[in-house]
Design a protein around this motif. Structure first.
Motif, PDB file in Angstrom:
ATOM      1  N   LYS A 139       8.564  -4.846   0.781  1.00  9.92           N
ATOM      2  CA  LYS A 139       7.307  -3.964   0.690  1.00  9.92           C
ATOM      3  C   LYS A 139       6.829  -3.659   2.074  1.00  9.92           C
ATOM      4  CE  LYS A 139       3.949  -7.823   0.678  1.00  9.92           C
ATOM      5  NZ  LYS A 139       3.109  -8.257   0.198  1.00  9.92           N
ATOM      6  N   TYR A 140       7.590  -4.051   3.133  1.00 11.52           N
ATOM      7  CA  TYR A 140       7.140  -3.794   4.595  1.00 11.52           C
ATOM      8  C   TYR A 140       7.722  -2.750   4.742  1.00 11.52           C
ATOM      9  CZ  TYR A 140       5.470  -8.459   4.258  1.00 11.52           C
ATOM     10  OH  TYR A 140       4.869  -9.800   3.755  1.00 11.52           O
ATOM     11  N   SER A 141       8.991  -2.287   4.720  1.00 10.95           N
ATOM     12  CA  SER A 141       9.746  -0.954   4.855  1.00 10.95           C
ATOM     13  C   SER A 141       9.066   0.157   3.811  1.00 10.95           C
ATOM     14  CB  SER A 141      11.366  -1.419   4.745  1.00 10.95           C
ATOM     15  OG  SER A 141      11.608  -1.840   3.452  1.00 10.95           O
ATOM     16  N   LEU A 142       8.939  -0.240   2.532  1.00  9.32           N
ATOM     17  CA  LEU A 142       8.387   0.574   1.781  1.00  9.32           C
ATOM     18  C   LEU A 142       6.923   1.283   2.336  1.00  9.32           C
ATOM     19  CD1 LEU A 142       8.271   2.308  -0.713  1.00  9.32           C
ATOM     20  CD2 LEU A 142       7.353   0.215  -1.912  1.00  9.32           C
ATOM     21  N   ARG A 143       6.115   0.157   2.722  1.00 11.28           N
ATOM     22  CA  ARG A 143       4.779   0.681   3.083  1.00 11.28           C
ATOM     23  C   ARG A 143       5.151   1.477   4.505  1.00 11.28           C
ATOM     24  NH1 ARG A 143       1.543  -4.932   2.321  1.00 11.28           N
ATOM     25  NH2 ARG A 143       2.777  -5.593   4.080  1.00 11.28           N
ATOM     26  N   LYS A 144       6.012   1.052   5.205  1.00 17.53           N
ATOM     27  CA  LYS A 144       5.919   1.843   6.563  1.00 17.53           C
ATOM     28  C   LYS A 144       6.520   3.285   6.247  1.00 17.53           C
ATOM     29  CE  LYS A 144       8.519   1.865  11.008  1.00 17.53           C
ATOM     30  NZ  LYS A 144       9.536   1.241  11.922  1.00 17.53           N
ATOM     31  N   TYR A 145       7.388   3.380   5.402  1.00 19.06           N
ATOM     32  CA  TYR A 145       8.038   4.778   5.057  1.00 19.06           C
ATOM     33  C   TYR A 145       6.752   5.504   4.752  1.00 19.06           C
ATOM     34  CZ  TYR A 145       9.871   8.810   2.091  1.00 19.06           C
ATOM     35  OH  TYR A 145       9.823   9.722   1.689  1.00 19.06           O
ATOM     36  N   ILE A 146       5.939   5.126   3.668  1.00 16.93           N
ATOM     37  CA  ILE A 146       4.840   5.856   2.894  1.00 16.93           C
ATOM     38  C   ILE A 146       3.672   6.141   3.924  1.00 16.93           C
ATOM     39  CG2 ILE A 146       3.147   5.870   1.147  1.00 16.93           C
ATOM     40  CD1 ILE A 146       5.374   4.408  -0.640  1.00 16.93           C
ATOM     41  N   TRP A 147       3.612   5.225   4.854  1.00 18.18           N
ATOM     42  CA  TRP A 147       2.403   5.574   5.706  1.00 18.18           C
ATOM     43  C   TRP A 147       2.859   6.536   6.793  1.00 18.18           C
ATOM     44  CZ3 TRP A 147       1.544   5.640  10.839  1.00 18.18           C
ATOM     45  CH2 TRP A 147       0.109   5.551  11.396  1.00 18.18           C
ATOM     46  N   GLU A 148       4.137   6.516   7.145  1.00 14.20           N
ATOM     47  CA  GLU A 148       4.563   7.411   8.308  1.00 14.20           C
ATOM     48  C   GLU A 148       4.632   8.931   7.621  1.00 14.20           C
ATOM     49  OE1 GLU A 148       8.298   5.778   9.581  1.00 14.20           O
ATOM     50  OE2 GLU A 148       7.249   4.762  10.996  1.00 14.20           O
ATOM     51  N   ARG A 149       5.137   8.927   6.489  1.00 14.42           N
ATOM     52  CA  ARG A 149       5.114  10.300   5.661  1.00 14.42           C
ATOM     53  C   ARG A 149       3.638  10.846   5.689  1.00 14.42           C
ATOM     54  NH1 ARG A 149       7.011  10.593  -0.680  1.00 14.42           N
ATOM     55  NH2 ARG A 149       4.744   9.643  -0.620  1.00 14.42           N
ATOM     56  N   ALA A 150       2.620   9.819   5.142  1.00 15.01           N
ATOM     57  CA  ALA A 150       1.168  10.258   5.191  1.00 15.01           C
ATOM     58  C   ALA A 150       0.745  10.924   6.218  1.00 15.01           C
ATOM     59  CB  ALA A 150       0.450   9.225   4.266  1.00 15.01           C
ATOM     60  N   TYR A 151       0.896  10.255   7.339  1.00 13.01           N
ATOM     61  CA  TYR A 151       0.607  10.473   8.631  1.00 13.01           C
ATOM     62  C   TYR A 151       0.995  11.768   9.102  1.00 13.01           C
ATOM     63  CZ  TYR A 151      -0.661  10.108  13.683  1.00 13.01           C
ATOM     64  OH  TYR A 151      -1.092  10.319  15.012  1.00 13.01           O
ATOM     65  N   ARG A 152       2.343  11.770   8.741  1.00 15.66           N
ATOM     66  CA  ARG A 152       3.042  13.271   9.425  1.00 15.66           C
ATOM     67  C   ARG A 152       2.644  14.160   8.500  1.00 15.66           C
ATOM     68  NH1 ARG A 152       7.819  12.103   7.736  1.00 15.66           N
ATOM     69  NH2 ARG A 152       7.645  12.940   5.818  1.00 15.66           N
ATOM     70  N   ASN A 153       2.094  14.253   7.312  1.00 21.87           N
ATOM     71  CA  ASN A 153       1.550  15.212   6.588  1.00 21.87           C
ATOM     72  C   ASN A 153       0.207  15.417   7.029  1.00 21.87           C
ATOM     73  OD1 ASN A 153       3.917  15.578   5.001  1.00 21.87           O
ATOM     74  ND2 ASN A 153       3.088  14.181   3.328  1.00 21.87           N
TER      75      ASN A 153
END
Length: 164
Positions: A139-153
């Motif tokens: 779940k840590y790698s999943l959360r990191k990916y989704i957070w980075e995507r939201a931040y980039r957007n």
């Protein structure tokens, strides 16, 4: 059931060592008791609690557990000591994660926090997480990916708004 939240706060600025001495003193109190205010605000009755407090003086970082992020308390502390901070919080059992930066000079908090809806479509199957056709081992790698995507957007949206 309460989903506890792990908070990591890194203090920034010339007064960061001063505040870290206070938190270091709290962290060294009896571990079986909640960490109470020990002079964070002289001549004040304000009582603060930091459960499972860990103080890392070498990098001016504290870690502790709360029921929900106590960002307003951190802003009061930062304004009093004239320090800025970086904040990372994550739900212990859930998906929620957030990162923010507070600048005391501007009294400005830039925070991007995700909640359960941001993880809609995530499936846990065969001991891994599946999301949008990709596999995440935890779940840590999943959360990191989704957070980075939201931040980039979010940053892309800000850039596009400034173009107009």
């Amino acid at each position: 059931m309460t989903d506890w939240c792990l908070m990591r706060v890194k203090f920034l600025g010339k007064n960061s060592k001063k505040i870290m001495r206070k938190f270091d003193f709290m962290a060294n109190q009896d571990q079986r008791l909640p960490k109470k205010n020990v002079g964070l605000f002289p001549q004040s009755d304000l009582e603060l609690e930091f459960m499972c407090l860990i103080s890392r003086n070498n990098i001016d970082l504290i870690e502790y557990v709360v029921e929900e992020p106590n960002i307003d308390t951190l802003k009061i502390i930062a304004d009093y000591y004239k320090v800025s901070f970086e904040l990372y919080h994550t739900a212990v059992n859930g998906y929620e994660v957030g990162y923010g930066e507070y600048t005391y000079e501007k009294k400005a908090l830039e925070l991007l926090a995700l909640d359960e809806l941001d993880f809609y479509g995530c499936v846990f199957k065969n001991s891994v997480y599946h999301f949008e056709g990709e596999i995440y081992p935890n779940k840590y790698s999943l959360r990191k990916y989704i957070w980075e995507r939201a931040y980039r957007n979010q940053k892309i949206d800000e850039i596009l708004q400034n173009i107009d």
